[in-house]
Design a protein around this motif. Structure first.
Motif, mmCIF file in Angstrom:
data_model
loop_
_atom_site.group_PDB
_atom_site.id
_atom_site.type_symbol
_atom_site.label_atom_id
_atom_site.label_comp_id
_atom_site.label_asym_id
_atom_site.label_seq_id
_atom_site.Cartn_x
_atom_site.Cartn_y
_atom_site.Cartn_z
ATOM 1 N N LYS A 20 -0.822 -1.472 7.330
ATOM 2 C CA LYS A 20 -0.226 -2.445 5.992
ATOM 3 C C LYS A 20 1.226 -2.342 5.478
ATOM 4 N N ALA A 21 1.703 -1.157 5.722
ATOM 5 C CA ALA A 21 3.642 -0.996 6.014
ATOM 6 C C ALA A 21 4.072 -1.220 6.521
ATOM 7 N N TYR A 22 3.501 -1.668 7.419
ATOM 8 C CA TYR A 22 4.583 -1.940 8.983
ATOM 9 C C TYR A 22 3.677 -3.489 10.212
ATOM 10 N N ASP A 23 5.136 -4.007 9.828
ATOM 11 C CA ASP A 23 4.776 -5.004 10.420
ATOM 12 C C ASP A 23 3.862 -4.482 12.291
ATOM 13 N N ARG A 24 2.628 -5.551 13.204
ATOM 14 C CA ARG A 24 2.465 -5.396 14.053
ATOM 15 C C ARG A 24 3.874 -5.775 15.086
ATOM 16 N N ASP A 25 4.355 -6.548 14.962
ATOM 17 C CA ASP A 25 5.432 -6.852 16.081
ATOM 18 C C ASP A 25 6.776 -6.183 15.348
ATOM 19 N N GLY A 26 7.311 -5.544 14.257
ATOM 20 C CA GLY A 26 8.550 -4.924 14.437
ATOM 21 C C GLY A 26 8.994 -6.308 13.551
ATOM 22 N N SER A 54 0.649 -1.297 0.184
ATOM 23 C CA SER A 54 -0.112 -0.124 -0.014
ATOM 24 C C SER A 54 0.729 1.201 0.759
ATOM 25 N N LEU A 55 2.216 0.766 -0.610
ATOM 26 C CA LEU A 55 3.069 2.818 -0.413
ATOM 27 C C LEU A 55 2.415 3.416 -1.138
ATOM 28 N N LYS A 56 2.906 3.137 -2.361
ATOM 29 C CA LYS A 56 2.221 4.012 -3.369
ATOM 30 C C LYS A 56 1.318 5.076 -3.538
ATOM 31 N N PRO A 102 10.170 -4.844 2.128
ATOM 32 C CA PRO A 102 8.945 -5.027 0.713
ATOM 33 C C PRO A 102 9.293 -6.243 -0.014
ATOM 34 N N ALA A 103 8.367 -5.787 -0.456
ATOM 35 C CA ALA A 103 7.520 -7.429 -1.646
ATOM 36 C C ALA A 103 8.244 -7.159 -2.584
ATOM 37 N N ARG A 149 -6.310 8.555 11.542
ATOM 38 C CA ARG A 149 -6.464 8.936 10.008
ATOM 39 C C ARG A 149 -5.353 7.863 8.674
ATOM 40 N N ASN A 150 -4.599 7.597 9.845
ATOM 41 C CA ASN A 150 -2.866 7.253 8.664
ATOM 42 C C ASN A 150 -3.053 5.914 9.169
#
Length: 265
Positions: free
Chosen positions: A253-259, A206-208, A264-265, A246-247
């Motif tokens: 979608k971009a960052y892992d919940r647990d880090g 979802s980066l773009k 990158p895909a 709002r973000n």
């Protein structure tokens, strides 16, 4: 007790071997080129900064995974340089919030989780909104033109999903407001906090869409700046641009919940 010690030693050896394999994959050509050039008296960027940039890029690309251990000695051996520039580069990365120092002369790559990113948004929402509201009356037509130019560069980066380039131009955009405030510590603090968003690996799914949304928001910020609307700028920075609510969809979608696995895909 002895069994636990032996198990820990075996685990450390396995991690060290994995780290050595990762290091062998690094492209050190331009670092070695630097060493050769220095021997011939040609001035160039410091070796510490060369190492710093390589490691920073490798962390951002996901080559060094969140939580992975980085060993000074292994890096020094692979790069064929002393441990001093390695240590100095790692100290810079620690100040950037990218690595965490251990007691064994080694570092671990920091884990940046969804919760961490939400906190970053909260911090920037408070700080940058206050600054924007205070300096709105100082914004000149030249400043507005700079903002437009920087946002155009960010739009071009968003089309390529180039997060590092987007982050660099985004910093210039926000610094238009921060520089008006005239507080060097505030500028450095906001830069340091904001930069973490662009230094860690993210999912490209979802980066773009996310950074294009940011470009649209910057257009509204420019409109408010052009009219020197201090109240409007303060509210928009806090409640829209840097709103973690709002973000949140994009952050998750971009960052892992647990880090652990945001790569990158």
């Amino acid at each position: 007790m002895l069994g636990k010690i032996a198990a820990q030693q075996a685990e450390d050896e396995a991690r060290s071997t994995l780290f050595e394999r990762r290091i062998k994959e690094l492209d050190m050509r331009y670092i070695l080129y630097y060493i050769v050039r220095v021997r011939h008296g040609v001035k160039t960027e410091s070796l510490t900064n060369q190492v710093y940039k390589v490691l920073k890029q490798q962390i951002g690309s996901g080559h060094f995974r969140p939580g992975e251990r980085i060993y000074e000695q292994v890096l020094a051996q692979r790069m064929r340089i002393s441990r001093t520039p390695i240590r100095e580069a790692l100290l810079k990365l620690e100040r950037d919030g990218l690595v965490i120092c251990n007691s064994r002369r080694s570092y671990n790559v920091r884990r940046l989780s969804v919760a961490d990113v939400k906190e970053i948004y909260q911090i920037l929402g408070i700080l940058e909104s206050s600054v924007a509201g205070l300096v709105a009356g100082q914004i000149t037509p030249d400043d507005v033109e700079l903002l437009r130019r920087y946002n155009a560069r960010m739009e071009a980066a968003s089309n390529e999903s180039d997060l590092p380039a987007f982050g660099a131009w985004n910093r210039k955009f926000h610094d238009v407001f921060l520089s008006k405030f005239g507080n060097r510590t505030m500028c450095e603090l906001c830069d340091s906090v904001r930069q973490q968003l662009y230094n860690f690996p993210v999912s490209r799914a979802s980066l773009k869409e996310w950074i294009k949304k940011s470009v649209r928001e910057h257009s509204e910020i420019i409109r408010l700046a052009e009219t020197q609307d201090g109240k409007g700028l303060e509210e928009y920075f806090r409640h829209t641009h840097w709103s973690e609510e709002r973000n949140l969809e994009y952050i998750e979608k971009a960052y892992d919940r647990d880090g652990d696995a945001a790569v990158p895909a």
